[in-house]
Write an enzyme that holds these catalytic residues in place. Structure first.
Site, PDB file in Angstrom:
ATOM      1  N   PHE A 119      37.170  41.102  47.704  1.00  0.00           N
ATOM      2  CA  PHE A 119      35.951  41.348  46.940  1.00  0.00           C
ATOM      3  C   PHE A 119      34.781  40.683  47.657  1.00  0.00           C
ATOM      4  CE2 PHE A 119      34.248  42.589  42.793  1.00  0.00           C
ATOM      5  CZ  PHE A 119      35.157  43.578  42.456  1.00  0.00           C
ATOM      6  N   GLN A 240      20.977  39.643  38.806  1.00  0.00           N
ATOM      7  CA  GLN A 240      21.696  40.266  39.912  1.00  0.00           C
ATOM      8  C   GLN A 240      21.614  41.787  39.855  1.00  0.00           C
ATOM      9  OE1 GLN A 240      26.268  40.354  40.268  1.00  0.00           O
ATOM     10  NE2 GLN A 240      25.579  38.990  41.884  1.00  0.00           N
ATOM     11  N   HIS A 242      23.418  45.008  41.216  1.00  0.00           N
ATOM     12  CA  HIS A 242      24.661  45.420  41.863  1.00  0.00           C
ATOM     13  C   HIS A 242      24.340  46.520  42.862  1.00  0.00           C
ATOM     14  CE1 HIS A 242      28.701  46.756  42.563  1.00  0.00           C
ATOM     15  NE2 HIS A 242      29.158  45.742  41.850  1.00  0.00           N
ATOM     16  N   LEU A 252      28.311  51.759  36.869  1.00  0.00           N
ATOM     17  CA  LEU A 252      28.790  50.926  37.967  1.00  0.00           C
ATOM     18  C   LEU A 252      29.951  51.549  38.749  1.00  0.00           C
ATOM     19  CD1 LEU A 252      28.647  47.945  39.160  1.00  0.00           C
ATOM     20  CD2 LEU A 252      30.709  47.588  37.833  1.00  0.00           C
ATOM     21  N   GLU A 255      32.739  46.935  43.282  1.00  0.00           N
ATOM     22  CA  GLU A 255      32.862  46.467  44.650  1.00  0.00           C
ATOM     23  C   GLU A 255      34.294  46.620  45.148  1.00  0.00           C
ATOM     24  OE1 GLU A 255      30.136  43.169  44.705  1.00  0.00           O
ATOM     25  OE2 GLU A 255      31.928  42.037  45.215  1.00  0.00           O
ATOM     26  N   ARG A 286      26.431  40.264  46.891  1.00  0.00           N
ATOM     27  CA  ARG A 286      25.697  41.403  46.317  1.00  0.00           C
ATOM     28  C   ARG A 286      24.218  41.397  46.628  1.00  0.00           C
ATOM     29  NH1 ARG A 286      28.929  41.485  40.579  1.00  0.00           N
ATOM     30  NH2 ARG A 286      30.778  42.438  41.496  1.00  0.00           N
ATOM     31  N   HIS A 353      22.417  44.276  36.866  1.00  0.00           N
ATOM     32  CA  HIS A 353      23.835  44.131  36.560  1.00  0.00           C
ATOM     33  C   HIS A 353      24.196  42.867  35.797  1.00  0.00           C
ATOM     34  CE1 HIS A 353      28.090  44.708  36.998  1.00  0.00           C
ATOM     35  NE2 HIS A 353      28.246  43.631  37.746  1.00  0.00           N
ATOM     36  N   ARG A 398      25.713  35.616  41.490  1.00  0.00           N
ATOM     37  CA  ARG A 398      27.128  35.500  41.137  1.00  0.00           C
ATOM     38  C   ARG A 398      27.998  36.285  42.097  1.00  0.00           C
ATOM     39  NH1 ARG A 398      30.774  38.757  38.276  1.00  0.00           N
ATOM     40  NH2 ARG A 398      29.187  40.239  37.623  1.00  0.00           N
TER      41      ARG A 398
HETATM   42  C1  LIG Z   1      30.133  47.642  34.320  1.00  0.00           C
HETATM   43  C2  LIG Z   1      30.444  46.197  34.543  1.00  0.00           C
HETATM   44  C3  LIG Z   1      31.515  45.828  35.350  1.00  0.00           C
HETATM   45  C4  LIG Z   1      31.811  44.481  35.560  1.00  0.00           C
HETATM   46  N1  LIG Z   1      32.891  44.142  36.349  1.00  0.00           N
HETATM   47  C5  LIG Z   1      33.215  42.832  36.488  1.00  0.00           C
HETATM   48  C6  LIG Z   1      34.382  42.455  37.223  1.00  0.00           C
HETATM   49  O1  LIG Z   1      35.135  43.274  37.716  1.00  0.00           O
HETATM   50  N2  LIG Z   1      34.655  41.138  37.343  1.00  0.00           N
HETATM   51  C7  LIG Z   1      33.867  40.164  36.798  1.00  0.00           C
HETATM   52  O2  LIG Z   1      34.180  38.993  36.940  1.00  0.00           O
HETATM   53  N3  LIG Z   1      32.769  40.513  36.087  1.00  0.00           N
HETATM   54  C8  LIG Z   1      32.434  41.815  35.917  1.00  0.00           C
HETATM   55  N4  LIG Z   1      31.323  42.147  35.189  1.00  0.00           N
HETATM   56  C9  LIG Z   1      30.598  41.100  34.468  1.00  0.00           C
HETATM   57  C10 LIG Z   1      31.372  40.702  33.218  1.00  0.00           C
HETATM   58  O3  LIG Z   1      32.120  41.781  32.744  1.00  0.00           O
HETATM   59  C11 LIG Z   1      30.452  40.219  32.114  1.00  0.00           C
HETATM   60  O4  LIG Z   1      29.584  39.233  32.602  1.00  0.00           O
HETATM   61  C12 LIG Z   1      31.284  39.614  30.985  1.00  0.00           C
HETATM   62  O5  LIG Z   1      32.271  40.523  30.573  1.00  0.00           O
HETATM   63  C13 LIG Z   1      30.461  39.187  29.803  1.00  0.00           C
HETATM   64  O6  LIG Z   1      31.339  38.724  28.825  1.00  0.00           O
HETATM   65  P1  LIG Z   1      30.836  37.927  27.571  1.00  0.00           P
HETATM   66  O7  LIG Z   1      32.040  37.377  26.874  1.00  0.00           O
HETATM   67  O8  LIG Z   1      29.800  36.940  27.966  1.00  0.00           O
HETATM   68  O9  LIG Z   1      30.092  38.987  26.666  1.00  0.00           O
HETATM   69  P2  LIG Z   1      30.290  40.633  26.353  1.00  0.00           P
HETATM   70  O10 LIG Z   1      31.627  41.059  26.769  1.00  0.00           O
HETATM   71  O11 LIG Z   1      29.100  41.237  26.886  1.00  0.00           O
HETATM   72  O12 LIG Z   1      30.276  40.560  24.787  1.00  0.00           O
HETATM   73  C14 LIG Z   1      29.133  40.189  24.040  1.00  0.00           C
HETATM   74  C15 LIG Z   1      29.516  40.156  22.581  1.00  0.00           C
HETATM   75  O13 LIG Z   1      28.443  39.641  21.832  1.00  0.00           O
HETATM   76  C16 LIG Z   1      28.254  40.433  20.682  1.00  0.00           C
HETATM   77  N5  LIG Z   1      26.863  40.274  20.266  1.00  0.00           N
HETATM   78  C17 LIG Z   1      25.752  40.269  21.023  1.00  0.00           C
HETATM   79  N6  LIG Z   1      24.666  40.064  20.258  1.00  0.00           N
HETATM   80  C18 LIG Z   1      25.126  39.918  18.997  1.00  0.00           C
HETATM   81  C19 LIG Z   1      24.506  39.684  17.746  1.00  0.00           C
HETATM   82  N7  LIG Z   1      23.185  39.572  17.607  1.00  0.00           N
HETATM   83  N8  LIG Z   1      25.293  39.584  16.641  1.00  0.00           N
HETATM   84  C20 LIG Z   1      26.634  39.728  16.720  1.00  0.00           C
HETATM   85  N9  LIG Z   1      27.271  39.961  17.889  1.00  0.00           N
HETATM   86  C21 LIG Z   1      26.522  40.041  18.999  1.00  0.00           C
HETATM   87  C22 LIG Z   1      28.643  41.837  21.110  1.00  0.00           C
HETATM   88  O14 LIG Z   1      28.961  42.653  20.008  1.00  0.00           O
HETATM   89  C23 LIG Z   1      29.858  41.527  21.980  1.00  0.00           C
HETATM   90  O15 LIG Z   1      31.003  41.379  21.180  1.00  0.00           O
HETATM   91  C24 LIG Z   1      31.009  43.485  34.969  1.00  0.00           C
HETATM   92  C25 LIG Z   1      29.940  43.851  34.156  1.00  0.00           C
HETATM   93  C26 LIG Z   1      29.647  45.196  33.965  1.00  0.00           C
HETATM   94  C27 LIG Z   1      28.442  45.540  33.120  1.00  0.00           C
END
Ligand SMILES: Cc1cc2nc3c(=O)[nH]c(=O)nc-3n(C[C@H](O)[C@H](O)[C@H](O)COP(=O)(O)OP(=O)(O)OC[C@H]3O[C@@H](n4cnc5c(N)ncnc54)[C@H](O)[C@@H]3O)c2cc1C
Length: 512
Positions: A119, A240, A242, A252, A255, A286, A353, A398
């Site tokens: 990666f 960031q 992507h 997306l 990578e 990235r 991203h 990141r």
């Molecule tokens: C398309 C894509 C691919 C990715 N691929 C990778 C990868 O391969 N490897 C890697 O390491 N990272 C990857 N990332 C980054 C990574 O997935 C994210 O940074 C990470 O999943 C975020 O997780 P989180 O737990 O912070 O929040 P999220 O998974 O974004 O969850 C946020 C939560 O908060 C809740 N929420 C938000 N606001 C409120 C509110 N006001 N009231 C109640 N609930 C609320 C939502 O409902 C949700 O449940 C990727 C990101 C994207 C967009």
């Protein structure tokens, strides 16, 4: 207006990977945990993560957490917190094995060990050559992770509040956090969730840009709630881009595609990354690849009639690799770019991203407010993890696969810290009398307002300003003009009206 109230040991806002990892540990420890989510838990943005989770398991080639730490420090442009980075990289193999034991369906090598792929920015021998460090479940790693954690939470009796939206933090006059106000989206009912500890895991804010890889729900609510409650945010300028969002759609392309051997070409068919990063080439970090792409396009070597994108080639990998290792990418490519990647190259552009900044925390998940009395004072009762938090392990940039790792390591650690803190604090402090004042005043204003602009249009204006003025390259004049325009948008936001209250969300803009 009478408001109902419920009391928990811990309120977790957000059911993505970080919120669910933390909730699991706390429920298993016997705490009464509420998890709020705007959407069904397994629809959180974590579900969309494709590429993998970084951990120096060394299943394919020799690896070590020292090399992982070196890459992360370097990838962060030397702006990450190195103690926190060490903590994360050392813990990585353990949290991945834990996940394996929770039942996560990782891809396997022939010898039964977890499959790992190269990666961007992940190297061996202190930055010399790419190494296979990303633990993957095909190109649907986040999907597998989130479902695994959800099932474990159901087993551990975590209380889920599904389609409940947190509105504001509750802080008393000492500045301590005592829970949140929240609204049930279906009924509009507002409730107070009173808790001894409040953990924000609300994810990123990619949807402040017009072109984003993020889900529509990634609107930065947690950051807004923290800022409104007087907690300053950290490193918000670090966003960031992507390198490979599908041209025109933003979706997306992981990578991992380049990890499996795909590469970028300009309109002359040149593998231009060789010029910008002779060693890492297409697997440079990235920011490097995004800047190189933007430069190619700016200097007239972009593809298509408008010369405004480049191409990602993977047809040479063969139908078999594409179908087995990258099935989701094949689907995305067919649906959003109308291209079969086994036959033709995918048009791509750098796309918003990931948010490196966020609510400032130490590496135990405790929110720190540097503005208070000392250089680093903890806000009692308030914790943050995942993309909404700034630990900061990612500094200014990141590395791919370090976010899923961040969710697991700091989700688990914040839970440990909360369990320890709550053992010392058996009683919740009483709620301040104005606990729900702010959200109720806002709702009353929206109820009373009959004329004004549509929220969707003002939102679109904001996304457009961000896209034009805060993109891959930022110059002083461009930024200054952006600030001026954002101030105008902010003024318009104060005069918005919601005419059709039968619609749950007004965020998506008029285009959708
Ligand atoms: C398309 C894509 C691919 C990715 N691929 C990778 C990868 O391969 N490897 C890697 O390491 N990272 C990857 N990332 C980054 C990574 O997935 C994210 O940074 C990470 O999943 C975020 O997780 P989180 O737990 O912070 O929040 P999220 O998974 O974004 O969850 C946020 C939560 O908060 C809740 N929420 C938000 N606001 C409120 C509110 N006001 N009231 C109640 N609930 C609320 C939502 O409902 C949700 O449940 C990727 C990101 C994207 C967009």
């Amino acid at each position: 207006m009478a408001i109902s109230k419920r009391t928990f040991d811990v309120v977790v806002v957000g059911a993505g990977g970080s919120g669910m990892r933390a909730a699991l540990a706390m429920s298993e420890a016997g705490l009464k945990v509420a998890v709020l989510s705007k959407v069904f838990p397994t629809r959180s943005h974590t579900v969309a993560a494709q590429g993998g989770i970084a951990a120096s398991l060394g299943n394919i080639a020799e690896d070590s957490w020292h090399w992982h730490m070196y890459d992360t420090v370097k990838g962060s442009d030397y702006l990450g917190d190195q103690d926190a980075i060490e903590f994360m990289c050392r813990a990585a193999p353990e949290v991945v094995y834990e996940l394996e034991h929770f039942g996560m369906p990782f891809d396997r090598l022939d010898n039964g060990k977890i499959y790992q792929r190269p990666f961007g920015g992940h190297m061996r021998d202190y930055g010399k050559n790419p190494v296979q460090r990303a633990c993957a479940a095909a190109d649907r790693t986040g999907h597998a992770l989130l479902h695994t954690l959800y099932q474990q939470n159901v087993k551990a009796n975590t209380n889920f509040f599904v389609e409940w939206m947190a509105l504001d933090l509750i802080r008393d006059e000492d500045g301590d956090v005592l829970g949140v106000t929240a609204m049930e989206i279906e009924t509009g009912e507002v409730m107070i969730l009173h808790a001894r500890a409040t953990l924000f895991a609300t994810g990123g804010a990619g949807r402040i840009f017009a072109a984003s890889t993020n889900a529509y729900i990634n609107t930065g609510d947690g950051l807004g709630m923290a800022a409104r409650a007087g907690i300053p945010l950290e490193d918000m300028e670090f966003f960031q881009f992507h390198p490979t969002g599908v041209y025109g759609a933003g979706v997306l392309i992981t990578e991992g595609v380049r990890g499996e051997g795909g590469y970028l070409v300009n309109k002359d068919g040149e593998r231009f990354m060789q010029r910008y990063a002779p060693n890492a080439k297409d697997l440079a970090s990235r920011d490097v690849v995004s800047r190189a792409m933007a430069t190619e396009i700016k200097e007239g070597r972009g593809c298509g009639p408008k010369g405004d994108h480049v191409l990602l080639k993977l047809d040479h990998l063969g139908e078999d690799v594409i179908r087995h290792r990258l099935p989701g990418i094949r689907e995305i490519s067919l649906k959003f770019a109308h291209v079969d990647p086994a036959k033709a190259a995918i048009p791509v552009v750098p796309t918003a991203h990931y948010m490196m900044g966020g609510i400032p925390t130490n590496y135990h998940g405790q929110v720190v407010a540097p503005y208070k009395t000392g250089p680093e004072e903890v806000v009692q009762g308030f914790y943050a993890v995942g993309e909404c938090a700034c630990v900061s392990v990612h500094g200014a940039n990141r590395l791919g696969c370090n976010s899923l790792l961040d969710l697991l390591v700091f989700g688990r650690e914040a839970a440990r810290q909360i369990i320890e803190d709550l053992a010392r604090n058996p009683h919740p402090k009483p709620l301040p009398p104005d606990a729900a004042e702010r959200p109720l005043a806002r709702l009353a204003r929206l109820d009373g307002q009959k004329e004004g602009e549509s929220v969707a249009e003002v939102g679109d204006a904001m996304r457009q300003v961000m896209q034009t003025h805060c993109g891959v390259f930022r110059f002083p004049d461009l930024l200054a003009e952006g600030v001026k325009q954002i101030r105008e948008v902010a003024a318009r936001a104060r005069n918005t009206v919601i005419k059709d209250k039968s619609r749950i969300s007004t965020r998506h803009g008029s285009r959708h």
